[in-house]
Write a protein that holds these residues in place. Structure first.
Motif, PDB file in Angstrom:
ATOM      1  N   ILE A  72     -89.920  51.497  48.183  1.00 42.12           N
ATOM      2  CA  ILE A  72     -89.160  50.172  46.600  1.00 42.12           C
ATOM      3  C   ILE A  72     -89.009  50.910  45.383  1.00 42.12           C
ATOM      4  CG2 ILE A  72     -90.598  48.756  45.040  1.00 42.12           C
ATOM      5  CD1 ILE A  72     -92.833  48.168  47.681  1.00 42.12           C
ATOM      6  N   GLY A  73     -89.397  52.460  44.917  1.00 39.12           N
ATOM      7  CA  GLY A  73     -89.076  52.890  44.336  1.00 39.12           C
ATOM      8  C   GLY A  73     -87.566  53.241  43.899  1.00 39.12           C
ATOM      9  N   LEU A  74     -87.247  53.643  45.230  1.00 38.15           N
ATOM     10  CA  LEU A  74     -85.554  53.056  45.534  1.00 38.15           C
ATOM     11  C   LEU A  74     -84.621  52.987  44.042  1.00 38.15           C
ATOM     12  CD1 LEU A  74     -84.573  54.044  48.813  1.00 38.15           C
ATOM     13  CD2 LEU A  74     -84.947  56.031  47.279  1.00 38.15           C
ATOM     14  N   ALA A  75     -85.234  51.520  43.749  1.00 35.07           N
ATOM     15  CA  ALA A  75     -84.639  50.116  43.010  1.00 35.07           C
ATOM     16  C   ALA A  75     -84.855  50.543  41.798  1.00 35.07           C
ATOM     17  CB  ALA A  75     -85.402  48.997  43.553  1.00 35.07           C
ATOM     18  N   ALA A  76     -85.750  51.495  41.074  1.00 38.27           N
ATOM     19  CA  ALA A  76     -85.773  51.433  39.727  1.00 38.27           C
ATOM     20  C   ALA A  76     -84.847  52.656  39.873  1.00 38.27           C
ATOM     21  CB  ALA A  76     -86.861  52.303  39.959  1.00 38.27           C
ATOM     22  N   GLY A  77     -84.199  53.141  40.648  1.00 40.49           N
ATOM     23  CA  GLY A  77     -82.688  54.323  39.403  1.00 40.49           C
ATOM     24  C   GLY A  77     -81.870  53.868  38.215  1.00 40.49           C
ATOM     25  N   ILE A  78     -81.240  53.075  39.110  1.00 38.26           N
ATOM     26  CA  ILE A  78     -80.064  52.355  38.447  1.00 38.26           C
ATOM     27  C   ILE A  78     -80.346  51.919  37.189  1.00 38.26           C
ATOM     28  CG2 ILE A  78     -78.261  50.948  38.272  1.00 38.26           C
ATOM     29  CD1 ILE A  78     -77.539  51.584  41.530  1.00 38.26           C
ATOM     30  N   PRO A  79     -81.732  51.224  37.108  1.00 37.60           N
ATOM     31  CA  PRO A  79     -81.902  50.132  36.222  1.00 37.60           C
ATOM     32  C   PRO A  79     -82.810  51.114  35.095  1.00 37.60           C
ATOM     33  CG  PRO A  79     -82.896  49.058  38.204  1.00 37.60           C
ATOM     34  CD  PRO A  79     -82.300  50.372  38.411  1.00 37.60           C
ATOM     35  N   GLY A  80     -83.282  52.014  35.203  1.00 37.40           N
ATOM     36  CA  GLY A  80     -83.483  53.013  34.925  1.00 37.40           C
ATOM     37  C   GLY A  80     -82.688  53.612  33.910  1.00 37.40           C
ATOM     38  N   GLY A  81     -81.770  54.049  34.900  1.00 40.74           N
ATOM     39  CA  GLY A  81     -80.367  54.829  34.056  1.00 40.74           C
ATOM     40  C   GLY A  81     -79.680  54.310  33.580  1.00 40.74           C
ATOM     41  N   ARG A  82     -79.631  53.166  33.098  1.00 40.33           N
ATOM     42  CA  ARG A  82     -79.058  52.580  32.267  1.00 40.33           C
ATOM     43  C   ARG A  82     -79.753  52.199  31.072  1.00 40.33           C
ATOM     44  NH1 ARG A  82     -77.523  46.623  30.581  1.00 40.33           N
ATOM     45  NH2 ARG A  82     -75.373  46.706  30.309  1.00 40.33           N
ATOM     46  N   LEU A  83     -80.371  51.970  31.285  1.00 37.25           N
ATOM     47  CA  LEU A  83     -82.198  51.565  29.975  1.00 37.25           C
ATOM     48  C   LEU A  83     -81.679  53.280  29.266  1.00 37.25           C
ATOM     49  CD1 LEU A  83     -83.820  50.017  28.554  1.00 37.25           C
ATOM     50  CD2 LEU A  83     -85.889  51.208  30.054  1.00 37.25           C
ATOM     51  N   ALA A  84     -81.948  54.610  29.824  1.00 35.76           N
ATOM     52  CA  ALA A  84     -81.326  55.739  29.072  1.00 35.76           C
ATOM     53  C   ALA A  84     -80.575  55.695  28.310  1.00 35.76           C
ATOM     54  CB  ALA A  84     -81.813  55.993  30.129  1.00 35.76           C
ATOM     55  N   ASP A  85     -79.299  55.016  29.250  1.00 38.17           N
ATOM     56  CA  ASP A  85     -77.866  54.883  28.271  1.00 38.17           C
ATOM     57  C   ASP A  85     -77.626  54.192  26.820  1.00 38.17           C
ATOM     58  OD1 ASP A  85     -76.723  56.577  30.341  1.00 38.17           O
ATOM     59  OD2 ASP A  85     -76.214  54.660  31.877  1.00 38.17           O
ATOM     60  N   ARG A  86     -79.111  52.906  26.887  1.00 37.43           N
ATOM     61  CA  ARG A  86     -79.001  51.951  25.727  1.00 37.43           C
ATOM     62  C   ARG A  86     -79.724  52.783  24.826  1.00 37.43           C
ATOM     63  NH1 ARG A  86     -74.381  51.625  28.031  1.00 37.43           N
ATOM     64  NH2 ARG A  86     -74.964  52.565  26.261  1.00 37.43           N
ATOM     65  N   ARG A  87     -80.798  52.522  25.461  1.00 38.75           N
ATOM     66  CA  ARG A  87     -81.892  53.030  24.356  1.00 38.75           C
ATOM     67  C   ARG A  87     -82.305  54.232  24.191  1.00 38.75           C
ATOM     68  NH1 ARG A  87     -81.090  48.743  23.662  1.00 38.75           N
ATOM     69  NH2 ARG A  87     -82.049  46.885  23.385  1.00 38.75           N
ATOM     70  N   GLY A  88     -81.761  55.248  25.018  1.00 39.10           N
ATOM     71  CA  GLY A  88     -81.999  56.733  24.669  1.00 39.10           C
ATOM     72  C   GLY A  88     -82.790  57.483  25.983  1.00 39.10           C
ATOM     73  N   ALA A  89     -82.514  58.547  26.545  1.00 39.27           N
ATOM     74  CA  ALA A  89     -82.617  59.461  27.065  1.00 39.27           C
ATOM     75  C   ALA A  89     -84.227  59.490  27.280  1.00 39.27           C
ATOM     76  CB  ALA A  89     -81.443  60.147  28.062  1.00 39.27           C
ATOM     77  N   GLY A 130     -87.432  57.749  36.091  1.00 34.89           N
ATOM     78  CA  GLY A 130     -87.718  59.024  35.129  1.00 34.89           C
ATOM     79  C   GLY A 130     -86.723  59.775  35.178  1.00 34.89           C
ATOM     80  N   GLY A 131     -86.286  59.756  37.093  1.00 36.07           N
ATOM     81  CA  GLY A 131     -85.303  61.216  37.243  1.00 36.07           C
ATOM     82  C   GLY A 131     -83.455  61.265  36.453  1.00 36.07           C
ATOM     83  N   ALA A 132     -83.595  59.229  36.609  1.00 40.62           N
ATOM     84  CA  ALA A 132     -81.743  59.719  36.306  1.00 40.62           C
ATOM     85  C   ALA A 132     -82.272  59.502  34.519  1.00 40.62           C
ATOM     86  CB  ALA A 132     -81.738  57.668  36.147  1.00 40.62           C
ATOM     87  N   ALA A 133     -82.721  59.089  33.648  1.00 38.91           N
ATOM     88  CA  ALA A 133     -83.314  59.303  32.373  1.00 38.91           C
ATOM     89  C   ALA A 133     -82.729  60.662  32.056  1.00 38.91           C
ATOM     90  CB  ALA A 133     -84.775  59.142  31.902  1.00 38.91           C
ATOM     91  N   TRP A 134     -83.683  62.148  33.269  1.00 43.60           N
ATOM     92  CA  TRP A 134     -83.651  63.554  33.588  1.00 43.60           C
ATOM     93  C   TRP A 134     -82.527  63.516  33.274  1.00 43.60           C
ATOM     94  CZ3 TRP A 134     -81.549  66.887  37.161  1.00 43.60           C
ATOM     95  CH2 TRP A 134     -82.065  68.079  37.232  1.00 43.60           C
TER      96      TRP A 134
END
Length: 423
Positions: A72-89, A130-134
């Motif tokens: 289930i955790g796999l699903a959060a990587g891309i949305p989390g990364g996009r949020l980091a790009d738009r709101r700050g890593a 968090g890994g994508a934001a990292w």
């Protein structure tokens, strides 16, 4: 030279920079990553024992809970990364760390399979985001000499895991509920401390995306998608050392079982000592493609040596295993450095988080499938399975240079500057 004088201080500063980063943000991110991985080492090495021996859950339930959470955790990587790009890593990573700190601390209250599954799933969702934001933070922080910074970062990450694993070993030796609880709370504290350290980083503003860009450009980037699949497949080399080799040594060789611990230590030592020296030389995607190919060739040699240890006397087997783990460690350094060079080098600056989320998704999927593949196919075929695995790694690595060329050929070209325009 006068001890304590300006020249001496300058030399010490230069030595410190070579080890721990060239500037303040680099040192902060290295320190935060080190603290985080110490906590991971504390928890990962003893978590299964806590839930089975102390909480009393059946091993099958613990395994299924962690598997469900990981998938289930796999699903959060891309949305989390996009949020980091738009709101700050930094903001996204600190929020993810806060969620992990709370969910990890709550694990000490777990008494049922349902509670373990829910908390582990929450932790894995936050870890993927968090890994994508990292990854996006690494791209923004390490701009002076990116390859050198990433190599140093990985060195300290490996060192943190080693320290954490040693601490976990002490707790396992004590084998008390209090010792295991201390590990879990120590991991929770590491997440909180990591978040606090990130406050020392600048608040990097998001970079603007090009007009009319797709919502999720990473998912339509065929060269990057291809590398993501290859990188996830090559990631099977990690469980070769942590899972496959210990079983092979204990069941198919005459080497004593303590050889497993020695090989773990040798593998960790090589990666810590050589990562910066070797990884800092792999800077461009083209160099990353070649390093990916070379890693596959090193695994092509190391895997048969591991297999051959099952057909030789004990001291010959020990020598073969040490040689194999040395070559495998060199391959691991090459593979990880290639991941940095291609993973960051082919991703556009404004979408690093999203692209790192995709790359993390591929890697995590490979790690989820690895135990089943290695224990059924490779162990099931015996020595022939090791040879199949070696050829598999070599074939995956051979595609590295072509993917690098493809990726560079399809990157957007910067607009040409007229000759009469001032620089």
């Amino acid at each position: 030279m006068i001890k304590g004088g300006p020249v001496d201080r300058t030399a010490r500063t230069a030595r410190f920079a070579r080890v721990a980063g060239n500037n303040g943000p680099e040192r902060v991110l290295i320190a935060a990553s080190f603290v985080n991985r110490v906590g991971n080492g504390l928890f990962n090495a003893a978590s299964a024992l806590y839930f089975t021996l102390i909480v009393g859950l059946p091993a099958a339930q613990v395994g299924s809970a962690l598997t469900i959470a990981g998938l289930i955790g796999l699903a959060a990587g891309i949305p989390g990364g996009r949020l980091a790009d738009r709101r700050g890593a930094r903001t996204v990573m600190m929020a993810a760390l806060a969620v992990q700190a709370v969910s990890m601390a709550a694990l000490v209250l777990v008494e049922s399979w349902t509670a373990l599954t829910l908390l582990a799933t929450l932790d894995q969702l936050a870890a993927a985001a968090g890994g994508a934001a990292w990854g996006a933070l690494v791209a923004r922080v390490g701009t002076e000499r990116p390859a050198l910074f990433r190599a140093k970062l990985r060195t300290f990450v490996n060192l943190g895991v080693i320290f954490g694993t040693v601490g976990a070993g002490l707790a396992v030796a004590a084998d008390t509920r209090g010792a295991y609880v201390a590990l879990i709370l120590g991991n929770a504290a590491s997440f909180a401390l990591c978040a606090v350290l990130l406050l020392l980083l600048p608040s990097y503003p998001p970079l603007p995306a090009p007009p009319r860009e797709r919502r999720l450009p990473a998912l339509s980037d065929r060269p990057y998608l291809t590398f993501t699949v290859l990188y996830g497949a090559m990631g099977l080399q990690y469980p070769v050392v942590s899972l496959l080799l210990p079983i092979w040594i204990s069941q198919h060789t005459e080497a004593p079982r303590w050889t497993v611990a020695v090989l773990f230590a040798v593998n960790a030592a090589f990666c810590v000592l050589l990562q910066t020296r070797l990884g800092s030389r792999i800077e461009t995607p083209r160099q990353g493609g070649r390093a990916f190919r070379d890693a596959g060739l090193l695994f092509l040699v190391s895997c048969p040596l591991m297999a051959l240890a099952g057909h030789t006397p004990v001291w010959v087997a020990a020598g073969l295993l040490l040689t194999a783990i040395f070559l495998h460690s060199l391959g691991e350094i090459g593979e990880s450095s290639a991941g940095f060079a291609l993973g960051f080098g082919l991703a556009p600056d404004h979408a690093q988080g999203q692209y790192q989320g995709l790359l993390g998704l591929g890697f995590s999927a490979g790690q989820a499938l690895a135990p089943a593949i290695l224990t059924t196919v490779v162990l099931g075929l015996g020595t022939a399975g090791w040879l199949v695995l070696a050829v598999f790694f070599a074939g995956i690595g051979a595609a590295g240079p072509a993917v690098a060329r493809w990726g560079l050929r399809t990157r957007p070209r910067p607009p040409a500057v007229p000759a009469d325009t001032p620089a």
